[in-house]
Motif scaffolding. Sequence first.
Motif, PDB file in Angstrom:
ATOM      1  N   ILE B 246      44.639  62.766  48.500  1.00 46.40           N
ATOM      2  CA  ILE B 246      43.799  61.633  48.905  1.00 46.40           C
ATOM      3  C   ILE B 246      42.411  61.789  48.303  1.00 46.40           C
ATOM      4  N   LEU B 294      36.915  59.779  53.498  1.00 52.49           N
ATOM      5  CA  LEU B 294      37.513  58.563  54.046  1.00 52.49           C
ATOM      6  C   LEU B 294      36.486  57.657  54.741  1.00 52.49           C
ATOM      7  N   THR B 295      35.301  58.188  55.029  1.00 55.17           N
ATOM      8  CA  THR B 295      34.279  57.308  55.583  1.00 55.17           C
ATOM      9  C   THR B 295      33.740  56.362  54.524  1.00 55.17           C
ATOM     10  N   GLY B 296      34.097  56.646  53.268  1.00 53.31           N
ATOM     11  CA  GLY B 296      33.687  55.743  52.200  1.00 53.31           C
ATOM     12  C   GLY B 296      32.338  56.090  51.606  1.00 53.31           C
ATOM     13  N   ARG B 300      35.606  54.591  47.702  1.00 47.63           N
ATOM     14  CA  ARG B 300      36.859  54.358  48.410  1.00 47.63           C
ATOM     15  C   ARG B 300      38.006  55.119  47.780  1.00 47.63           C
ATOM     16  N   ASN B 302      41.975  54.514  47.846  1.00 48.33           N
ATOM     17  CA  ASN B 302      43.047  53.645  48.328  1.00 48.33           C
ATOM     18  C   ASN B 302      44.407  54.068  47.791  1.00 48.33           C
ATOM     19  N   PRO B 303      45.413  54.057  48.672  1.00 49.07           N
ATOM     20  CA  PRO B 303      46.765  54.389  48.218  1.00 49.07           C
ATOM     21  C   PRO B 303      47.363  53.236  47.427  1.00 49.07           C
TER      22      PRO B 303
END
Lengths: 401, 316
Positions: B246, B294-296, B300, B302-303
């Motif tokens: 991720i 993941l807080t951006g 970002r 993205n999957p």
Amino acid sequence: MPRIPEPLRRLTRGLAVPVGSVLFAFVVGGLIVAGTGGDPVVAYQGLVCGGLGILCSGGENSALQISNTIIFVTPLLMAGVAVALPFRAGLFNIGAEGQYLAGAVACTAIGVKFSTLPAPILLPMVLLGGMAAGAFWAGIAGVLKATTGAHEVVTTIMLNYVAQWLVRYLIIGGPLQLQGGFSVSSPIGPGAQLATILPNDNHRILFGLPSSVYRIHVGLFIALAAVAVFAFLLWRTPLGYEIRAVGQSQRAARYAGVSVRRTIIVTMLIAGAFAGLAGAVQIAGVDHNLTDIYFSDTTGFDAIAVALLGLGSGVGIVLASILFGALHAGGSVMQADAGISSSLVLVLQALILFSIGANFLSAIKVRLPAIGRSPSTPPAAIAAAATATEATGAPPEKDTS
Amino acid sequence: MTVIGDILRLLTTADLWQAALAASVLLLLPALGGVISERSGVVNIAMEGMMLTGAFFGVVADLAWQNVWLATLVAIVAGGAMALIHAVVSIRFRADQIVSGIAINIFAAGMTVFLVRRIYGVQDIGHVGPSELLPNLSIPVLDQIPFVGQVFFQQNVVVYIALFLLVLVQVVLFRTRLGLRIRAVGEHPHAADTAGINVYWIRYGAVITSGLLSGLAGAFLAIGISNTFVPNMTDGRGYIALAAMIFGKWTPLGAFLACLIFGLGEAIYANNSTIHVSQYLLSMLPYILVLVVLTGVIGRSNPPAADGIPYVPGAE
């Protein structure tokens, strides 16, 4: 052919998948035991003995076995709710484990720090503290989901591991470690401990053993109340309606004036509180301190199986908790009596998950009416739908309300 | 300031980078598997279980046959077999891929311990002899290059394989027709199907590949770095690999960068003498880093668009 009344028919339909999955798991598990040179009948006899206190061959005390099962069932009830509630909102909370540990940590920390306070003050403190810690842990995932769209599965996995390492840190060289002890915290004060249901008396003989060996505690009633609260909240309150609406369709919920973001966050907070309560009750009722058994705890993962097998309903959660509680309690007897590793229980649990998730039964054309169209959509389908719609990682659209 | 000074001094030593590279490769293999699987649209949180299965069967085979290469092959196949279960359950039966992944991990944890007892009884599983471990291999001439030689050319054989696979996966995914197909299936399976791509076969292949890679990582762990099997010996590494995937935004090179950061942290901690932070606190860092990503704040991540959605032909 006599006509089967509609409620009964619905019940049979509802039960077919979970019961079939359990049977499937036991058949495959039996084959695995037989295939590796064991006797499945002896193995399962040990499981039943340890879980339900019947069919015992090793002279086990039935009452003790049943009380051991209840000890396992108690936290599963609350943790099961912590997974089932988010399912209804289309959220997959696989972080019940982390939230459970957070609750256990908070309960221990408060119970140790204020160990001299009397029970009427301290007991509510440790239980509410556990709920708050669990809610906080789950809330991180909820807020991230609602604001950035980060998938709750990923965030809760990460939070599980943070919690697991946190527990190790706290009692191995960390601030909660018992002076002179290793991998164990100081005990919580007597005021933080939950009362046992049977008298904690070494001299009174009950069911053939001193009544102090049965460790069942009033946490069982807290757990049952938690399940009742869950069912009431879900079906009898506006919030429950909003949760179900968001779970069915975020877009439709939004048009109906439901704030999707708020519902997601609130759902996760409540779920975390349930899991945190489970951890706090386990410390306050059974262990009385944080020990290394929490390193390998699986309550929060078992809870996923409980919620799925229980189809997200209150009654289902109770039944599934009893099953998994009995399996866990039975595992050690099976290992002692039949020489089959208690890890077989994990294998059975995984097989149940496979079967429930894949719905093997319907796939092999055993004619089952589609449950997806009945009023209570099974959570597996909801979860699948949720993953399907949420996988893009896009945050929920901004609420117009 | 001695802490920072110490770390800076460490960073100039080849020993540190050598250890960091080895540590990151252990994460890189399952992370590459995750990238391939998820690029094809199948969510895979089961690398942990596949790795554990590989580790177990690698040790069993090595003890039985005294042949590390055969044992490694067995480990790879064992990882692939677990992945096949995940593939069948989530592609053929269209199960929820997260439920299936959790089930794989629980199944692996239970099955390995169950089998230890069936095979070895209550006694110890035993240790693999030093000659039957995955060997370290120095590349002649190149290993004499100052600094670089020690870091890149005095490594375990698995490190070379993993770095080769890294380049291979990166090239295949983004520079070949096969890679285009995998990504098409993961982004828009219906369009891919219309274009004549067999969505199911691509997904089966991708998921099984993730298991093969995780199995190899299991072998590296159990009969390379260690020399025996311990219950739950992967200890969350499959999940750190997930985190790396991720963190690296579902690209091989990105995942490798993340693994390198995690591996470097591990190596610095193991080699320094001035940091007195609990190792347990440090172990949280990879997970916390991913939460931060993941807080951006750092862009970002993205999957693929169809990640996690079972493919139903014609049902759009």
